[in-house]
Design a protein around this motif. Sequence first.
Motif, PDB file in Angstrom:
ATOM      1  N   PHE A 144     -36.568 -36.823  43.117  1.00  0.00           N
ATOM      2  CA  PHE A 144     -36.937 -37.962  44.032  1.00  0.00           C
ATOM      3  C   PHE A 144     -36.378 -39.218  43.729  1.00  0.00           C
ATOM      4  O   PHE A 144     -35.926 -39.858  44.704  1.00  0.00           O
ATOM      5  CB  PHE A 144     -38.542 -37.997  44.005  1.00  0.00           C
ATOM      6  N   TRP A 145     -36.449 -39.396  42.461  1.00  0.00           N
ATOM      7  CA  TRP A 145     -36.239 -40.904  42.071  1.00  0.00           C
ATOM      8  C   TRP A 145     -34.728 -41.258  42.202  1.00  0.00           C
ATOM      9  O   TRP A 145     -34.247 -42.309  42.685  1.00  0.00           O
ATOM     10  CB  TRP A 145     -36.720 -41.269  40.662  1.00  0.00           C
ATOM     11  N   LYS A 146     -33.895 -40.107  41.954  1.00  0.00           N
ATOM     12  CA  LYS A 146     -32.444 -40.013  42.147  1.00  0.00           C
ATOM     13  C   LYS A 146     -32.194 -40.506  43.403  1.00  0.00           C
ATOM     14  O   LYS A 146     -31.179 -41.237  43.694  1.00  0.00           O
ATOM     15  CB  LYS A 146     -31.882 -39.048  41.512  1.00  0.00           C
ATOM     16  N   GLU A 147     -32.770 -39.713  44.514  1.00  0.00           N
ATOM     17  CA  GLU A 147     -32.634 -39.759  45.952  1.00  0.00           C
ATOM     18  C   GLU A 147     -33.002 -41.159  46.346  1.00  0.00           C
ATOM     19  O   GLU A 147     -32.446 -41.831  47.342  1.00  0.00           O
ATOM     20  CB  GLU A 147     -33.233 -38.760  46.553  1.00  0.00           C
ATOM     21  N   ILE A 148     -34.117 -41.484  45.848  1.00  0.00           N
ATOM     22  CA  ILE A 148     -34.750 -42.898  46.215  1.00  0.00           C
ATOM     23  C   ILE A 148     -33.707 -44.021  46.040  1.00  0.00           C
ATOM     24  O   ILE A 148     -33.106 -45.073  46.999  1.00  0.00           O
ATOM     25  CB  ILE A 148     -35.894 -43.227  45.578  1.00  0.00           C
ATOM     26  N   LYS A 149     -32.916 -44.068  44.694  1.00  0.00           N
ATOM     27  CA  LYS A 149     -31.925 -45.117  44.573  1.00  0.00           C
ATOM     28  C   LYS A 149     -30.593 -44.836  44.974  1.00  0.00           C
ATOM     29  O   LYS A 149     -30.117 -45.793  45.337  1.00  0.00           O
ATOM     30  CB  LYS A 149     -31.849 -44.964  42.860  1.00  0.00           C
ATOM     31  N   ALA A 150     -30.158 -43.579  45.226  1.00  0.00           N
ATOM     32  CA  ALA A 150     -28.928 -43.304  45.778  1.00  0.00           C
ATOM     33  C   ALA A 150     -29.016 -43.717  47.522  1.00  0.00           C
ATOM     34  O   ALA A 150     -27.891 -44.227  47.744  1.00  0.00           O
ATOM     35  CB  ALA A 150     -28.659 -41.839  45.483  1.00  0.00           C
ATOM     36  N   THR A 151     -30.054 -43.674  47.824  1.00  0.00           N
ATOM     37  CA  THR A 151     -30.158 -43.973  49.432  1.00  0.00           C
ATOM     38  C   THR A 151     -30.717 -45.316  49.394  1.00  0.00           C
ATOM     39  O   THR A 151     -30.685 -45.733  51.015  1.00  0.00           O
ATOM     40  CB  THR A 151     -30.942 -43.018  50.233  1.00  0.00           C
ATOM     41  N   ASP A 152     -31.054 -45.843  48.623  1.00  0.00           N
ATOM     42  CA  ASP A 152     -31.871 -47.265  48.808  1.00  0.00           C
ATOM     43  C   ASP A 152     -32.975 -46.929  49.777  1.00  0.00           C
ATOM     44  O   ASP A 152     -33.112 -47.896  50.724  1.00  0.00           O
ATOM     45  CB  ASP A 152     -31.038 -48.574  49.077  1.00  0.00           C
ATOM     46  N   PHE A 153     -33.805 -46.096  49.345  1.00  0.00           N
ATOM     47  CA  PHE A 153     -34.907 -45.827  50.342  1.00  0.00           C
ATOM     48  C   PHE A 153     -35.892 -47.033  50.555  1.00  0.00           C
ATOM     49  O   PHE A 153     -36.629 -46.961  51.750  1.00  0.00           O
ATOM     50  CB  PHE A 153     -35.841 -44.699  49.561  1.00  0.00           C
ATOM     51  N   PHE A 154     -36.054 -47.892  49.748  1.00  0.00           N
ATOM     52  CA  PHE A 154     -37.036 -49.011  49.916  1.00  0.00           C
ATOM     53  C   PHE A 154     -36.230 -49.982  51.006  1.00  0.00           C
ATOM     54  O   PHE A 154     -37.169 -50.888  51.187  1.00  0.00           O
ATOM     55  CB  PHE A 154     -37.355 -49.453  48.735  1.00  0.00           C
ATOM     56  N   SER A 155     -35.261 -50.069  51.290  1.00  0.00           N
ATOM     57  CA  SER A 155     -34.379 -50.786  52.207  1.00  0.00           C
ATOM     58  C   SER A 155     -34.953 -50.438  53.519  1.00  0.00           C
ATOM     59  O   SER A 155     -35.043 -49.563  53.945  1.00  0.00           O
ATOM     60  CB  SER A 155     -33.156 -50.770  51.984  1.00  0.00           C
ATOM     61  N   LEU A 156     -35.104 -51.811  54.172  1.00  0.00           N
ATOM     62  CA  LEU A 156     -35.728 -51.692  55.493  1.00  0.00           C
ATOM     63  C   LEU A 156     -34.630 -52.317  56.523  1.00  0.00           C
ATOM     64  O   LEU A 156     -34.935 -52.549  57.617  1.00  0.00           O
ATOM     65  CB  LEU A 156     -36.992 -52.278  55.994  1.00  0.00           C
ATOM     66  N   ALA A 157     -33.382 -52.387  56.072  1.00  0.00           N
ATOM     67  CA  ALA A 157     -32.377 -53.037  56.848  1.00  0.00           C
ATOM     68  C   ALA A 157     -32.184 -52.237  58.013  1.00  0.00           C
ATOM     69  O   ALA A 157     -31.707 -50.917  57.887  1.00  0.00           O
ATOM     70  CB  ALA A 157     -31.288 -53.371  56.143  1.00  0.00           C
ATOM     71  N   THR A 158     -32.057 -52.730  59.143  1.00  0.00           N
ATOM     72  CA  THR A 158     -31.342 -52.098  60.470  1.00  0.00           C
ATOM     73  C   THR A 158     -30.252 -52.822  60.843  1.00  0.00           C
ATOM     74  O   THR A 158     -30.181 -54.055  61.063  1.00  0.00           O
ATOM     75  CB  THR A 158     -32.297 -51.619  61.594  1.00  0.00           C
ATOM     76  N   THR A 159     -29.172 -52.317  61.545  1.00  0.00           N
ATOM     77  CA  THR A 159     -28.075 -53.122  62.314  1.00  0.00           C
ATOM     78  C   THR A 159     -27.677 -52.714  63.721  1.00  0.00           C
ATOM     79  O   THR A 159     -28.216 -51.481  63.943  1.00  0.00           O
ATOM     80  CB  THR A 159     -26.938 -53.141  61.483  1.00  0.00           C
TER      81      THR A 159
END
Length: 314
Positions: free
Chosen positions: A209-224
């Motif tokens: 889980f943690w590897k995926e969280i960091k690889a995808t910047d899971f906690f980022s809420l940026a949208t463009t």
Amino acid sequence: MAEYRILALAALFCAYGTIRAQTKPKANDMVINGESFFELSNIKDELTRLARADGYIGASESFRQIAKSGAVMTGILNQFKSCTPKPIFVISDGGGNDIMNACTPADATCPSIKNALATVKLYFDEMKTSGVKKVMWMRYPDPQGNNYVNLKKNQDIYNPEVEKICKASLEPKCQWIDLRPTWEGHYAQYTTDGIHPTPAGGTATAEAFWKEIKATDFFSLATTAVGSRGNRVGPAFQGQFVSNRVLYVSLSSDRPVSHTLRMTSLSGRLIWQGEARSEGSATAQFPLGEVAPGMYRLELDSGHSRSLSLVMVP
């Protein structure tokens, strides 16, 4: 380079390229929901350990867990409904108990599978209504042993349908994580009863889980690229974070363009607004003064394009 003419709150500016930093949540912003796979394991504690070690949360903070052993999908939905305060990020599984003793032989028309899938959709609707922004949904490792032969067959029908629901969800955005590769070759070490993790299995799962969280910047809420008004390409967010009561906003533009950057509450109340003209990459600093902790919305508007992002003020 750009200089902001601030219309509401005085601000400073610097332009030395994009600042890159991990997006740090509050531990209370994330909830782990599901059933015994989580509640009877060390996954939550291991995720907390990893987040602390990497500086994502404080040394005394812990992620929340609301998973309950024996919960079917309806129970998991109700667990989320009862959760207060509502999270922004969710790690979840669900459906294993619904199909544990489901149709024999396994069949896609099985009522238990169909009902569980219908509830998964209701769960996603509830999370959207409650303001959840990101979900990470887990595909179970394969059940082991003769007692779970039919469960595995039902999971092989059920899980691909849940994956479709996950990947079709835009709000909340859903990331699918398949634990079978993580557990492959280690089942004897990672489970003793055929379905629940041992401490070693829980640690391996949390690390996946943690590897995926960091690889995808899971906690980022940026949208463009929320909208466009013409063919001209305007500035876009490259990242933003808060440190020591200063908001850092990194922007990029492919040509000189004037734009407005504003910060509002989620209800639309204007916190500040600034105007600038910029080209290339730049990072602006905005002291937050008396801005209260919470989630805020950033809007970058050039008159020809508009980008939105969310930022958490701790």
